[in-house]
Every structure is written in structure tokens, then in C-alpha cells.
Design a protein around this motif. Sequence first.
Motif, PDB file in Angstrom:
ATOM      1  N   THR B 180       0.858  -1.181   0.000  1.00 37.02           N
ATOM      2  CA  THR B 180       0.000   0.000   0.000  1.00 37.02           C
ATOM      3  C   THR B 180       0.899   1.237   0.000  1.00 37.02           C
ATOM      4  O   THR B 180       1.444   1.641   1.017  1.00 37.02           O
ATOM      5  N   ILE B 181       1.093   1.759  -1.180  1.00 35.01           N
ATOM      6  CA  ILE B 181       2.056   2.832  -1.408  1.00 35.01           C
ATOM      7  C   ILE B 181       1.304   4.094  -1.799  1.00 35.01           C
ATOM      8  O   ILE B 181       0.361   4.043  -2.600  1.00 35.01           O
ATOM      9  N   ALA B 182       1.719   5.207  -1.226  1.00 29.29           N
ATOM     10  CA  ALA B 182       1.073   6.473  -1.579  1.00 29.29           C
ATOM     11  C   ALA B 182       2.007   7.305  -2.450  1.00 29.29           C
ATOM     12  O   ALA B 182       3.231   7.116  -2.421  1.00 29.29           O
ATOM     13  N   ALA B 229      -1.398  14.526   6.033  1.00 26.40           N
ATOM     14  CA  ALA B 229      -1.294  13.466   5.029  1.00 26.40           C
ATOM     15  C   ALA B 229      -0.782  12.171   5.655  1.00 26.40           C
ATOM     16  O   ALA B 229      -1.313  11.079   5.401  1.00 26.40           O
ATOM     17  N   VAL B 230       0.237  12.312   6.486  1.00 21.52           N
ATOM     18  CA  VAL B 230       0.804  11.104   7.109  1.00 21.52           C
ATOM     19  C   VAL B 230      -0.247  10.407   7.968  1.00 21.52           C
ATOM     20  O   VAL B 230      -0.418   9.186   7.909  1.00 21.52           O
ATOM     21  N   GLY B 237      -3.601   2.486   6.100  1.00 25.79           N
ATOM     22  CA  GLY B 237      -2.741   1.318   5.948  1.00 25.79           C
ATOM     23  C   GLY B 237      -1.553   1.519   5.015  1.00 25.79           C
ATOM     24  O   GLY B 237      -0.880   0.554   4.627  1.00 25.79           O
ATOM     25  N   VAL B 238      -1.283   2.761   4.660  1.00 29.12           N
ATOM     26  CA  VAL B 238      -0.134   3.035   3.795  1.00 29.12           C
ATOM     27  C   VAL B 238       1.162   2.788   4.565  1.00 29.12           C
ATOM     28  O   VAL B 238       1.323   3.251   5.695  1.00 29.12           O
ATOM     29  N   ASP B 266       8.012   2.221  10.274  1.00 27.48           N
ATOM     30  CA  ASP B 266       6.579   2.470  10.157  1.00 27.48           C
ATOM     31  C   ASP B 266       6.193   3.044   8.792  1.00 27.48           C
ATOM     32  O   ASP B 266       5.092   2.803   8.300  1.00 27.48           O
ATOM     33  N   LEU B 267       7.088   3.808   8.258  1.00 28.16           N
ATOM     34  CA  LEU B 267       6.785   4.447   6.976  1.00 28.16           C
ATOM     35  C   LEU B 267       8.077   4.621   6.175  1.00 28.16           C
ATOM     36  O   LEU B 267       8.999   5.288   6.626  1.00 28.16           O
TER      37      LEU B 267
END
Lengths: 333, 333
Positions: B180-182, B229-230, B237-238, B266-267
Motif C-alpha cells: 500500500t504505497i502512496a 497526510a501522514v 494502511g499506507v 513504520d513508513l
Amino acid sequence: MSQTTSTRRVTAADIARSLGISRATVGFVLNDTPGQTISAATRRRVLDEAERLGYRPHIAARALASGRSRIVLLVLPDWPLDFNLRRNIEEASLALDEAGYALITYTPHPTGQSRPLWEILQPDVVLAMASWAPGQVESIRAAGVTRLIPDPDAPMGEEEYSEDGPLLQVRHLHEFGHRTIAFAGSADPRIADLVALRRRRANVAAAELGLGALPTADLELTDASASAAVRRWREAGVTAVAAYNDDVAAAIVGAAVRLGFSVPADLSVIGHDDTPLASMFEPRLSTINVNTVGLGRYLAALALSAVEERPLPTAGPELRVALVERASTGPPG
Amino acid sequence: MSQTTSTRRVTAADIARSLGISRATVGFVLNDTPGQTISAATRRRVLDEAERLGYRPHIAARALASGRSRIVLLVLPDWPLDFNLRRNIEEASLALDEAGYALITYTPHPTGQSRPLWEILQPDVVLAMASWAPGQVESIRAAGVTRLIPDPDAPMGEEEYSEDGPLLQVRHLHEFGHRTIAFAGSADPRIADLVALRRRRANVAAAELGLGALPTADLELTDASASAAVRRWREAGVTAVAAYNDDVAAAIVGAAVRLGFSVPADLSVIGHDDTPLASMFEPRLSTINVNTVGLGRYLAALALSAVEERPLPTAGPELRVALVERASTGPPG
DNA sequence: TTGGGTGACTAGCGCGCGCAAGTGGCGCGA
DNA sequence: TCGCGCCACTTGCGCGCGCTAGTCACCCAA
């Protein structure tokens, strides 16, 4: 809409011919030549015909005949321009345009062998943002340009823009209680002058506050270079660093964190320029914001005063400098 | 400073007079005019005398006589130029200089009312880095410039430079196991086109990998905007973000860290452009490096082919794009 | 009527250069 | 000896424009 000719350009002679008047009259109207009386009717006819034919003056011919190129060359430093500055250049461009001058920006590259733009464009004025690089003045004058701003012959042109950022940096760190403060320059030769100037100013502030000469290093923008400096400084008891700009500051912060130091507890770091990117990362960088509001119009006024009979602009550049306190500076310990 | 007379420039006629030969001969020597035979002795004398007197051709006169300005105008986009690009512009400048052309860069400002530089300089060629903005082509042609690169009449100029960076970004994140990529764009209207293009390319990669359309946000470069946004993405779930550029990436990394998330655990965040500053902060930003080697010379060759009888350059621009893997990306979890 | 003044233009030079067309001298083959 | 071609130049025009030095008609004071 009729696209009359696709080959030859429209000249002032075309207007004259089409109107059955002389070229000189057309010239007088189009230039609003002082000391010439032209009837309102003729003036209108010329203007209308110029519009109708889509007349554009040929600037090369104009430059040749008048001896002035109506070009103002702005010499930009080799470092990235911040946002504000760019906006102000745009403003200068606008103001000059209204006066019939074109502003062209140029970044000379010391490595490049190509002929500098002042030789090619023969501008009426050459402006520099800061001081002149060595040899530049001679090169510009050799190209036949006599009007340089700032005037290289003026005594102590160096403080034209007074570079108060380093003062604020050092005072800010001093207020937090730091007594052993280092100055971090850049090893980039292109900006050696400005680095030296800022270092000097930082030392001025240090002297005022009763500190000795600041320990100094000129860094490459690499982790190795920054790490070495941080290690050396920590051993020497340095608790705070004033950096030449945000890039250098970022290198130091990154290196310090990777070496296990805490910023600002173990090492306070303050940058210069208020780069957007520097305000985003953790820790958010304390820095110096340079407010360039009005600089653009001021530059334009300077240029015009040099080239026409206008008086010198009254106010100095609004190059106000302000401390931006964020998370990378704090008390020692 | 009253050297009104001594300031007169040296002309080709001065050389001729001083040597007792005709002006035409001087011109033939100085221009290496093809089809003219000049004795080696005369050639030498002319060259030496030109040097001795400090002769500089008057480009306005030359432009007027030849009908060509020997100026190449490079229209630059409104966003900050990265380091590499700048170096390559310098290279282009050099290559053109060798051929007797001057490269002038210009950034048109949509807000500015000032006359665009192509009207003033009447360049022989106008180059654009990417595609033409609406209305630009008409404006340039109205100014009498016929040679535009890229050719606005060619079909589908959009993929001139193919923008493979976003592909690498998404594939890189996918390889780490992210599903799940933004995509994080920029809200800056000036670069809306390029943001849209990169988003499209990112989605192409996503589709290839069997991912759905990427969640997207266009950020301001503020902590509030990035934080929002974050937070939103994390709730959705990104686990990874491909950013339009390093600035946007930095905003996201900073906001995430300040929200208590760990980067990359986490990101994961990957930037674009390989800004020097982005490699310094902790965590050091993974990004895309755009290798513009050869672009400068390619541009120069393009310009020359348009203006002289040279053949089109053979190779395309070496706009190779490469992944720079650093610390801001990793497996999820 | 004359003369000077002025408003509204025109004739034409010169800016520095590129380049087409011409010119004179010289070697050489017939 | 003549004629021809070639070399090594020179003459001179024109690019588009700014601007000085006029020209000319007209009006008004003397």
C-alpha cells in the motif's frame, strides 16, 4: 489577423512608406523624442499603423544606432537562489521593463571557458548581488561596460549588504550559554569569498561578546568531512556551531546524530538562509532568514539611476535578517 | 572619469586602417569566411593587430548585418534547478560558445508583465527543457523566431524526457514488500504539470505490479500539511510513500518522526532528485538520482543543428535515472 | 510689406559589420 | 605574345534605427 508577410520583418520604414511620411517622423513618434513636436493626428496614425503592421523595433539596430543596448545584466552568485530572491529578481525585471530595459540574469562559471555574457550583450549596466569576484571587474570593463553596481571603486564596497546573519547566529548561541562556538564554512571554492565574509562577521560578534577567535573548519558536503569536524570540535569542547548555510548545517547535524550525539543537547547547530528543506527534517533547523522584500525594486532603481538621470534611490535595500529559532539550538548540556 | 574619447571602442575599421588594408579583408580573416583566400602573412598581421588593439566584435552590428543574433535562448522551468542540471547547462553554454553562439537562460514568470526575452533578444533558436507552456509558442513565433526545440508541431512531445524516476521509486518500495504505497505530490501550482506527470508514471508502475491506483495527496511544504497526510495515510494502511521530490519527502519524513512514527520501519519514504541536503539529515533520504550527463552537449547539438547545416545529433539525451538507496526506505513492520 | 519665429515635418548621415561583386597582378599553357 | 584563370585582395552596399541639421508653410509684430 492578417499575417501580412512571413519573410521580412516590419520596419519603421514600412510604417513611414505605408503612411506616406518620413522615417524620421515615425521614429520621433515611436520614441517620444523630446524636443520634437508632432501633431496629435500624425502621432495617432503612426501608432495605429505600427500596431496594425505588428511593428517591433529591432533591438540590434537600435543598440547599434544609439550606442546603448538597454540591457541590464545581473550577475548572480553560483549558489542556489532562495525563493524570495527569485521573486525579487522578477520584480526588478518588471520595474526595468517599464523603463524600457531588459534584465538578464547570468551566473558566471569559473570553470567555463565561454565568453562571459557582458562581452556578448554589451549591457548598459552590470549589477552584482554581493561584491565582485576577483578579475570580474577588469573583464567587465574590458568589454566596454563602464557602469558597475556596486561601484568597485567605492571605498569598502564590501559592506554594501551588511551580512548581519552571522552576528545573529553567534549572539543566539551565546544567549543559550554557549561559550565555545565553532564556525563551519564550506570548502566549495566558488563561494570562498562569502564564506570568508561570514566567518569574519561571526568573529566580530564573538569579539563583541568577549569570546576568542572561533574554531573554524571548511567542510565538504560529505558525511566523512562533517563527522571529522564534529569529532574534532567535541574533543575541543565545542558545544555549538554556526554554519555558513543550511546545507553545511545539515551535514553537521546529520553527522552528529550518526555519531551518537544529541542535537541540540550535545551540540547546537544553526544554519543560514532558511531553506525550506531545512525546516522539515528532524530536528528542525534553527537558521537565519534573509528578508529580501524590496530588494528587487531597489536594484532596478539603482540600475536606472546609473543609466539615466534619475536620482539615486533613497532607501537602502530591505535586506533585513532575522533569527528563526527552531529545534536544533538550545542550552548546552 | 572624463575619457569620452578614449572610450571609443576598437572596430574592425581601426584594424584595417592601422594595417593599411581594407575592412573587408579584416572581416574575412576574423570570420574565417569560407570561399575567401587570404595569405597566411596577412592573416597573421590581422590577428595580431586585433589582439594588440583589443578588438571585440560589436555583436549588435553583427546581428544587424548578418540577420542572425547568434543567441540561443534556453527557457527554464520555474522550479529550482538541481546541481547536475546546472552543470549541464554550463556545458551546453560552452559547446555553443565554441560555435560562436551565446546561451542565455530565461525563466518566464507567468505573473510578470515584462516583455519576454525572446522579443528583446531575437534569438536564433529557443530551446525548452520540457514541453512548451500554452501560449508560449505563439508568443515566440510572433517575435519572429522560427526555430523552436522541441518542435511544437511534432506529435506527442510529452515523452521527450521519459520520467522513469517514479517507476524506480514504486518498484523499489514494492521489492521491500510494500503493497500500500502512496504518492505525495506538491501543491505548488507552478509545477503542477510535472507533478501530474510523475504521478501518472508512478501509477503506471503500480499497475504493472498489480497494485491499484495509488492514494495521493498534494502537499504544501508545511508541517501541518505533511502531518495531516501522514496521519490519513497511516489510517489507510499506507506503509510507504513515493514523493514528487526531496523537499516533499523531507516534509513527510519530518512530520512522521514528529508524530512518533519510525522511518523506515513504520513508513518508508523515497524522494526524487538527490538533493545534497537530503543526503545529510538523519535518516538519510533514499531518492532518485537523475544523471544528466551529456544532456548539455545534446542540447547544444540540437540548437546547432537547427541553426546551421549540421546533422541532428545521433544519440538521445543521456537522462539516465538511478535509484539511490539510503536509510529512509526499508521493509515494512 | 518684411522679417523673425515657430510648428510640423523631411533628408540623410553614421553606428559596425557581413558579404556580393569587382579589380589588378601574376603564372602558365598554347 | 596573347589570353585565361586564380589568388589576394578592395569597393561599396545594406542591415534598421537614432538623431542632427535642415526645409517649408504659416502667423504675427513692426
